[in-house]
Scaffold this active site. Sequence first.
Site, PDB file in Angstrom:
ATOM      1  N   GLY A 278       0.841  -1.202   0.000  1.00 28.81           N
ATOM      2  CA  GLY A 278       0.000   0.000   0.000  1.00 28.81           C
ATOM      3  C   GLY A 278       0.870   1.243   0.000  1.00 28.81           C
ATOM      4  O   GLY A 278       2.101   1.160   0.171  1.00 28.81           O
ATOM      5  N   LEU A 279       0.209   2.360  -0.171  1.00 31.79           N
ATOM      6  CA  LEU A 279       0.919   3.637  -0.240  1.00 31.79           C
ATOM      7  C   LEU A 279       1.638   3.952   1.073  1.00 31.79           C
ATOM      8  O   LEU A 279       1.266   3.430   2.133  1.00 31.79           O
ATOM      9  CB  LEU A 279      -0.081   4.760  -0.533  1.00 31.79           C
ATOM     10  CG  LEU A 279      -0.799   4.704  -1.881  1.00 31.79           C
ATOM     11  CD1 LEU A 279      -1.925   5.741  -1.915  1.00 31.79           C
ATOM     12  CD2 LEU A 279       0.177   4.930  -3.031  1.00 31.79           C
ATOM     13  N   SER A 280       2.613   4.824   0.989  1.00 36.97           N
ATOM     14  CA  SER A 280       3.264   5.334   2.187  1.00 36.97           C
ATOM     15  C   SER A 280       2.201   6.023   3.052  1.00 36.97           C
ATOM     16  O   SER A 280       1.394   6.816   2.538  1.00 36.97           O
ATOM     17  CB  SER A 280       4.357   6.331   1.778  1.00 36.97           C
ATOM     18  OG  SER A 280       4.939   6.899   2.922  1.00 36.97           O
ATOM     19  N   GLY A 281       2.162   5.693   4.315  1.00 39.99           N
ATOM     20  CA  GLY A 281       1.174   6.301   5.212  1.00 39.99           C
ATOM     21  C   GLY A 281      -0.167   5.594   5.221  1.00 39.99           C
ATOM     22  O   GLY A 281      -1.092   6.012   5.935  1.00 39.99           O
ATOM     23  N   SER A 282      -0.293   4.523   4.453  1.00 37.99           N
ATOM     24  CA  SER A 282      -1.592   3.834   4.394  1.00 37.99           C
ATOM     25  C   SER A 282      -1.880   3.079   5.699  1.00 37.99           C
ATOM     26  O   SER A 282      -3.035   2.826   6.034  1.00 37.99           O
ATOM     27  CB  SER A 282      -1.641   2.868   3.199  1.00 37.99           C
ATOM     28  OG  SER A 282      -0.589   1.928   3.276  1.00 37.99           O
ATOM     29  N   GLY A 283      -0.810   2.702   6.412  1.00 38.00           N
ATOM     30  CA  GLY A 283      -1.011   1.986   7.673  1.00 38.00           C
ATOM     31  C   GLY A 283      -0.357   0.608   7.710  1.00 38.00           C
ATOM     32  O   GLY A 283      -0.576  -0.148   8.657  1.00 38.00           O
ATOM     33  N   LYS A 284       0.461   0.306   6.721  1.00 37.23           N
ATOM     34  CA  LYS A 284       1.091  -1.030   6.644  1.00 37.23           C
ATOM     35  C   LYS A 284       1.856  -1.382   7.928  1.00 37.23           C
ATOM     36  O   LYS A 284       1.652  -2.440   8.510  1.00 37.23           O
ATOM     37  CB  LYS A 284       2.088  -1.104   5.462  1.00 37.23           C
ATOM     38  CG  LYS A 284       1.500  -0.814   4.097  1.00 37.23           C
ATOM     39  CD  LYS A 284       2.552  -0.924   3.015  1.00 37.23           C
ATOM     40  CE  LYS A 284       3.709   0.057   3.123  1.00 37.23           C
ATOM     41  NZ  LYS A 284       3.333   1.477   3.001  1.00 37.23           N
ATOM     42  N   SER A 285       2.751  -0.479   8.345  1.00 36.72           N
ATOM     43  CA  SER A 285       3.611  -0.778   9.505  1.00 36.72           C
ATOM     44  C   SER A 285       2.793  -0.867  10.787  1.00 36.72           C
ATOM     45  O   SER A 285       3.031  -1.746  11.620  1.00 36.72           O
ATOM     46  CB  SER A 285       4.686   0.302   9.676  1.00 36.72           C
ATOM     47  OG  SER A 285       5.419   0.426   8.495  1.00 36.72           O
TER      48      SER A 285
ATOM     49  N   SER B  86       5.835  -1.835  -2.250  1.00 30.41           N
ATOM     50  CA  SER B  86       5.774  -2.823  -3.353  1.00 30.41           C
ATOM     51  C   SER B  86       4.722  -2.436  -4.398  1.00 30.41           C
ATOM     52  O   SER B  86       3.711  -3.125  -4.541  1.00 30.41           O
ATOM     53  CB  SER B  86       5.529  -4.228  -2.808  1.00 30.41           C
ATOM     54  OG  SER B  86       4.524  -4.280  -1.814  1.00 30.41           O
TER      55      SER B  86
HETATM   56  N1  LIG Z   1      10.215   7.679  -3.745  1.00 33.15           N
HETATM   57  C1  LIG Z   1       9.653   7.020  -2.724  1.00 33.15           C
HETATM   58  N2  LIG Z   1       8.499   6.334  -2.920  1.00 33.15           N
HETATM   59  C2  LIG Z   1       7.939   5.659  -1.884  1.00 33.15           C
HETATM   60  N3  LIG Z   1       8.446   5.624  -0.622  1.00 33.15           N
HETATM   61  C3  LIG Z   1       9.596   6.293  -0.391  1.00 33.15           C
HETATM   62  C4  LIG Z   1      10.244   7.032  -1.427  1.00 33.15           C
HETATM   63  N4  LIG Z   1      11.354   7.606  -0.910  1.00 33.15           N
HETATM   64  C5  LIG Z   1      11.417   7.266   0.393  1.00 33.15           C
HETATM   65  N5  LIG Z   1      10.360   6.488   0.722  1.00 33.15           N
HETATM   66  C6  LIG Z   1      10.185   5.891   2.068  1.00 33.15           C
HETATM   67  O1  LIG Z   1      10.601   4.550   1.934  1.00 33.15           O
HETATM   68  C7  LIG Z   1       9.568   3.651   2.278  1.00 33.15           C
HETATM   69  C8  LIG Z   1       9.238   2.704   1.125  1.00 33.15           C
HETATM   70  O2  LIG Z   1      10.237   1.757   1.005  1.00 33.15           O
HETATM   71  P1  LIG Z   1       9.890   0.344   0.386  1.00 33.15           P
HETATM   72  O3  LIG Z   1      11.120  -0.478   0.461  1.00 33.15           O
HETATM   73  O4  LIG Z   1       8.665  -0.166   1.045  1.00 33.15           O
HETATM   74  O5  LIG Z   1       9.545   0.736  -1.133  1.00 33.15           O
HETATM   75  S1  LIG Z   1       9.386  -0.222  -2.389  1.00 33.15           S
HETATM   76  O6  LIG Z   1       8.573  -1.354  -1.955  1.00 33.15           O
HETATM   77  O7  LIG Z   1      10.722  -0.651  -2.806  1.00 33.15           O
HETATM   78  O8  LIG Z   1       8.717   0.586  -3.424  1.00 33.15           O
HETATM   79  C9  LIG Z   1       8.345   4.463   2.583  1.00 33.15           C
HETATM   80  O9  LIG Z   1       7.965   3.971   3.857  1.00 33.15           O
HETATM   81  P2  LIG Z   1       6.434   3.799   4.317  1.00 33.15           P
HETATM   82  O10 LIG Z   1       5.979   5.205   4.559  1.00 33.15           O
HETATM   83  O11 LIG Z   1       6.548   3.016   5.591  1.00 33.15           O
HETATM   84  O12 LIG Z   1       5.655   3.082   3.271  1.00 33.15           O
HETATM   85  C10 LIG Z   1       8.787   5.907   2.605  1.00 33.15           C
HETATM   86  O13 LIG Z   1       8.861   6.357   3.928  1.00 33.15           O
HETATM   87  N1  LIG Z   2      -7.136   2.117  11.416  1.00 33.77           N
HETATM   88  C1  LIG Z   2      -5.845   2.410  11.313  1.00 33.77           C
HETATM   89  N2  LIG Z   2      -4.960   1.443  11.017  1.00 33.77           N
HETATM   90  C2  LIG Z   2      -3.636   1.729  10.869  1.00 33.77           C
HETATM   91  N3  LIG Z   2      -3.102   2.973  10.970  1.00 33.77           N
HETATM   92  C3  LIG Z   2      -3.956   3.997  11.262  1.00 33.77           C
HETATM   93  C4  LIG Z   2      -5.352   3.763  11.425  1.00 33.77           C
HETATM   94  N4  LIG Z   2      -5.942   4.932  11.674  1.00 33.77           N
HETATM   95  C5  LIG Z   2      -4.971   5.865  11.691  1.00 33.77           C
HETATM   96  N5  LIG Z   2      -3.765   5.315  11.445  1.00 33.77           N
HETATM   97  C6  LIG Z   2      -2.490   6.057  11.429  1.00 33.77           C
HETATM   98  O1  LIG Z   2      -1.969   6.081  10.105  1.00 33.77           O
HETATM   99  C7  LIG Z   2      -0.556   6.170  10.141  1.00 33.77           C
HETATM  100  C8  LIG Z   2      -0.019   5.079   9.247  1.00 33.77           C
HETATM  101  O2  LIG Z   2       1.394   5.134   9.245  1.00 33.77           O
HETATM  102  P1  LIG Z   2       2.266   3.856   8.965  1.00 33.77           P
HETATM  103  O3  LIG Z   2       1.741   2.664   9.703  1.00 33.77           O
HETATM  104  O4  LIG Z   2       3.691   4.256   9.180  1.00 33.77           O
HETATM  105  O5  LIG Z   2       1.981   3.611   7.386  1.00 33.77           O
HETATM  106  P2  LIG Z   2       2.916   2.947   6.296  1.00 33.77           P
HETATM  107  O6  LIG Z   2       3.729   1.880   6.991  1.00 33.77           O
HETATM  108  O7  LIG Z   2       1.942   2.361   5.303  1.00 33.77           O
HETATM  109  O8  LIG Z   2       3.752   4.034   5.720  1.00 33.77           O
HETATM  110  C9  LIG Z   2      -0.124   6.013  11.584  1.00 33.77           C
HETATM  111  O9  LIG Z   2       0.149   7.311  12.113  1.00 33.77           O
HETATM  112  C10 LIG Z   2      -1.372   5.426  12.256  1.00 33.77           C
HETATM  113  O10 LIG Z   2      -1.495   5.787  13.607  1.00 33.77           O
END
Ligand SMILES: Nc1ncnc2c1ncn2[C@@H]1O[C@H](COP(=O)(O)OS(=O)(=O)O)[C@@H](OP(=O)(O)O)[C@H]1O
Ligand SMILES: Nc1ncnc2c1ncn2[C@@H]1O[C@H](COP(=O)(O)OP(=O)(O)O)[C@@H](O)[C@H]1O
Length: 198
Positions: free
Chosen positions: A32-39, A106
């Site tokens: 999923g997108l960055s910030g979607s909640g994966k971690s 991914s």
């Molecule tokens: N260009 C770009 N696009 C997307 N994300 C970026 C980028 N640059 C840095 N980041 C940070 O790196 C995290 C994504 O790394 P990944 O290894 O999951 O990416 S990938 O699967 O190889 O596409 C991702 O972490 P998450 O926010 O936890 O998803 C971002 O914080």
């Molecule tokens: N229902 C929910 N499930 C997971 N995360 C949530 C939810 N509601 C709000 N959030 C917030 O969304 C953010 C997701 O960040 P993160 O888990 O780092 O996403 P990712 O790993 O996809 O980048 C966190 O700040 C988390 O507290």
Amino acid sequence: MEKNIFTHQFNVDRDKRSSLKNHAPLLIWFTGLSGSGKSTVANAVEQTLFNKGIHTYLLDGDNVRKGICSNLSFSTEDRSENIRRIGEVANLMLDAGLVVLASFVSPYREDRENVKAIVGNTNFVEVFVNTPIEECERRDVKGLYKMARKGEITNFTGVNAPYELPLSADIEIDTTQLDLETIVVLIVKNILGKIERK
Ligand SMILES: Nc1ncnc2c1ncn2[C@@H]1O[C@H](COP(=O)(O)OS(=O)(=O)O)[C@@H](OP(=O)(O)O)[C@H]1O
Ligand SMILES: Nc1ncnc2c1ncn2[C@@H]1O[C@H](COP(=O)(O)OP(=O)(O)O)[C@@H](O)[C@H]1O
């Protein structure tokens, strides 16, 4: 590539390791997108499984992009290599008998399918964290969307690089529709059914 490589048959095999752990191995792949909640979701699911005595390991950016993949960028090719290496590492962990959780953007379907091919269909559960980009951007946990909108990051997923939607995810969740607790119950229920040793 594979020249003069021979497979040695070891006494302690995958099934024996798994039987010692009392559950089958499995790879739970969060995309999923960055910030979607994966971690956040992967962390909570791992905690719940751990509390139930299940042997887990969580692969994510911290232990992968800072280590085994520290030489890789966010170009299409490097993302594919990132995901391939993670697939291979996860496969070794499955061999060791673990339930592996992997949390990576991914964004390319082919890369995710490649992981599934590496570990085998039956060992792979795809969890699509389908949170709308507007919400991911509103959260902007790391300030990266703001940077991408300003053009300071040129290939940021969802802004100026693609995210290819999973076509048949095993589990799909939207973190704006369900709270974390509900999501964890849903995922854990699915997983427990799959790792039960027959
Ligand atoms: N260009 C770009 N696009 C997307 N994300 C970026 C980028 N640059 C840095 N980041 C940070 O790196 C995290 C994504 O790394 P990944 O290894 O999951 O990416 S990938 O699967 O190889 O596409 C991702 O972490 P998450 O926010 O936890 O998803 C971002 O914080
Ligand atoms: N229902 C929910 N499930 C997971 N995360 C949530 C939810 N509601 C709000 N959030 C917030 O969304 C953010 C997701 O960040 P993160 O888990 O780092 O996403 P990712 O790993 O996809 O980048 C966190 O700040 C988390 O507290």
